[in-house]
Design an enzyme around this catalytic site. Structure first.
Site, mmCIF file in Angstrom:
data_model
loop_
_atom_site.group_PDB
_atom_site.id
_atom_site.type_symbol
_atom_site.label_atom_id
_atom_site.label_comp_id
_atom_site.label_asym_id
_atom_site.label_seq_id
_atom_site.Cartn_x
_atom_site.Cartn_y
_atom_site.Cartn_z
ATOM 1 N N SER A 21 -18.880 -26.747 -36.027
ATOM 2 C CA SER A 21 -19.346 -26.812 -34.553
ATOM 3 C C SER A 21 -20.908 -26.554 -34.215
ATOM 4 C CB SER A 21 -18.606 -25.734 -33.761
ATOM 5 O OG SER A 21 -19.718 -24.952 -33.050
ATOM 6 N N LYS A 22 -21.446 -27.462 -33.732
ATOM 7 C CA LYS A 22 -22.937 -27.392 -33.676
ATOM 8 C C LYS A 22 -23.614 -26.173 -33.180
ATOM 9 C CE LYS A 22 -24.247 -32.366 -33.243
ATOM 10 N NZ LYS A 22 -24.383 -33.369 -32.509
ATOM 11 N N ARG A 23 -22.584 -25.528 -32.394
ATOM 12 C CA ARG A 23 -23.035 -24.274 -31.769
ATOM 13 C C ARG A 23 -22.940 -22.877 -32.682
ATOM 14 N NH1 ARG A 23 -20.178 -22.114 -27.856
ATOM 15 N NH2 ARG A 23 -18.568 -23.848 -27.983
#
Ligand code: GLU
Length: 468
Positions: free
Chosen positions: A237-239
């Site tokens: 996930s990018k986060r």
């Protein structure tokens, strides 16, 4: 027929690990079979695609060493709107597509009433609406049968047509959707193998149907690469995860380490030798050798591969690679002494995992006072009963010995013996006093370079910290 593959990023953010792995596998395959590796920019989303992001993608590909064969002539979807519109027009003429003015709420209501699963219900198929400002264009999918394609990694993949809704190919503003632009361009570019992430597998039956409807006889070979998962086997996930390749570049990872590590995300060499030059990876790489199971991204392993690649550099290459990081060292530029650094460079090279760690290995040589690491101070100085005696002993012994690494080593060894301690324990407070940290390059070589007066001054300051 020339094997031709493509990397088709949508430039909506910086290149992340998954996209880089896709680009790499395409490139490896092309280089392995003597084919062509092309780049296409899927920038139809005018709001999210920005020109500077395209430059960033190119820059990252270049840094990774993934040279592409249509350099300077990359196909850009934003320049091909007319071609796509004509294709939609033909599908409309041939009754393979139709205009639709349904609102989502109407579709949902009809589905609920008829107890049908969500998805478009084909309401406008026979209505023969003109295409206008309030209509989208939908592709008429077959109601029955299956659509199947061969995937090198997954075998034959087949979908029930009854599960494929009549999907949108053009929006009400006339712009086309990803699916049709993608299918048209793969054909236009003569792509023989579509190698891309598993997240796109569901769109492939639609692409296959569209190609057939547009009269494109040949289907490309498909290869859908396994998902990359992070901690807890969750999709990256990018986060949550550090996924931007650019961040690894900034943090001092070598491109050859990124390439080597990314190659292992879903693929592995037959001989089990994982860390190796890219030329050998090309020699061994096959699409058939890719494993469909999700591939786990492990930052620790990446760091380990990087450390090995750093060690494999020649001294000159290491200096070149370290230069930009040294230029950002915490010292005054005038206080940096290249020869002093060179004297320790080999030791530094064998100890760092990333180039960004280089300055902190040598900063004590170029700063007035070392940056004292709290945990190191607590461990070796303030929380160490033996520290006062060892520091006093070192101050006395170092005052008039010959200032060489050998003599410093011998004196510290003797000091340890006098205190009933082995060399490692005896040198710990000296190391932290002088360098600020418990780990670093070989201590006596470092002291020899630092000089007597700075060394003794630091020992005295540390002694004041220990009290007693
Ligand atoms: N542009 C798509 C993406 O960035 C990739 C499309 C494809 O490879 O077919 O996700």
């Amino acid at each position: 027929m020339t094997t031709r593959v493509r990397f088709a990023p949508s430039p909506t953010g910086s290149l992340h690990l998954g996209s880089a792995r896709t680009a790499l596998f395409n490139w490896l395959f092309a280089r392995a079979v003597g084919g062509e590796f092309l780049v296409r920019i899927e920038d139809t989303d005018a709001e999210r695609s920005r020109p500077e992001l395209v430059t960033m993608v190119f820059d990252t590909l270049e840094w990774l060493g993934l040279d592409w064969d249509n350099r300077g002539e990359e196909l850009r979807q934003s320049e091909r709107a007319d071609i796509y519109r004509q294709a939609v027009g033909r599908l409309l003429e041939e009754n393979k597509a139709y205009a639709c003015d349904c609102l989502r709420s109407d579709v949902d209501a009809r589905n609920a009433e008829a107890n049908r699963p969500p998805g478009y219900d084909g309401f406008c198929r026979e209505r023969d609406l003109p295409v206008g400002e309030d209509t989208v264009v939908r592709f008429a999918t077959p109601d029955t049968g299956t659509v199947a394609f061969d995937d090198v990694i997954r075998g034959t993949v087949s979908f029930e047509c009854s599960n494929l809704e009549d999907f949108v190919i053009a929006r009400s503003d006339g712009s086309v959707t990803f699916l049709i632009a993608n299918a048209i361009d793969d054909a236009a570019m003569g792509i023989t193998h579509v190698v891309r992430g598993e997240d796109l597998l569901n769109t492939t039956p639609k692409a296959v149907l569209l190609r057939r409807a547009m009269g494109i006889e040949d289907q490309p070979v498909f290869a859908h690469l396994p998902l990359i998962v992070g901690e807890g086997r969750k999709k990256l996930s990018k986060r949550r995860d550090d996924v931007a390749v650019e961040n690894y570049r900034q943090a001092g990872y070598l491109p050859e380490a990124m390439v080597n590590y990314l190659a292992l995300l879903g693929w592995g060499p037959n001989d089990g030798i994982e860390v190796r030059p890219v030329g050998e990876i090309i020699e061994q790489f096959t699409l058939e050798g890719i494993n469909p199971a999700p591939a786990a991204f492990d930052p620790k392993k990446l760091a380990h591969v990087n450390a090995e690649k750093v060690r494999a550099l020649s001294p000159e290459e290491f200096l070149d690679a370290a230069e930009p990081y040294l230029a950002q060292g915490p010292w005054n530029a005038d206080d940096f002494d290249r020869d002093v650094f060179l004297a320790l460079a080999g030791e530094v090279q064998s100890r760092v995992k990333t180039l960004a760690e280089v300055p902190s290995m040598v900063d004590f040589l170029f700063l007035d006072q070392p940056e004292m690491d709290e945990a190191s101070v607590a461990k070796a100085l303030t929380g160490n009963e033996a520290a006062p005696a060892l520091l006093d002993g070192a101050i006395a012994a170092f005052a008039d010995i010959e200032w060489t690494a050998e003599a410093l080593h011998a004196a510290t060894l003797a000091l340890g013996e006098a205190n009933g301690l082995k060399l490692g324990k005896a040198q710990a407070p000296i190391r932290v006093a002088v360098t600020g940290r418990t780990v670093g390059p070989p201590l006596f070589e470092a002291l020899a370079l630092l000089g007597r007066s700075a060394t003794i001054d630091r020992l005295q300051r540390a002694r004041a910290l220990t009290g007693g």
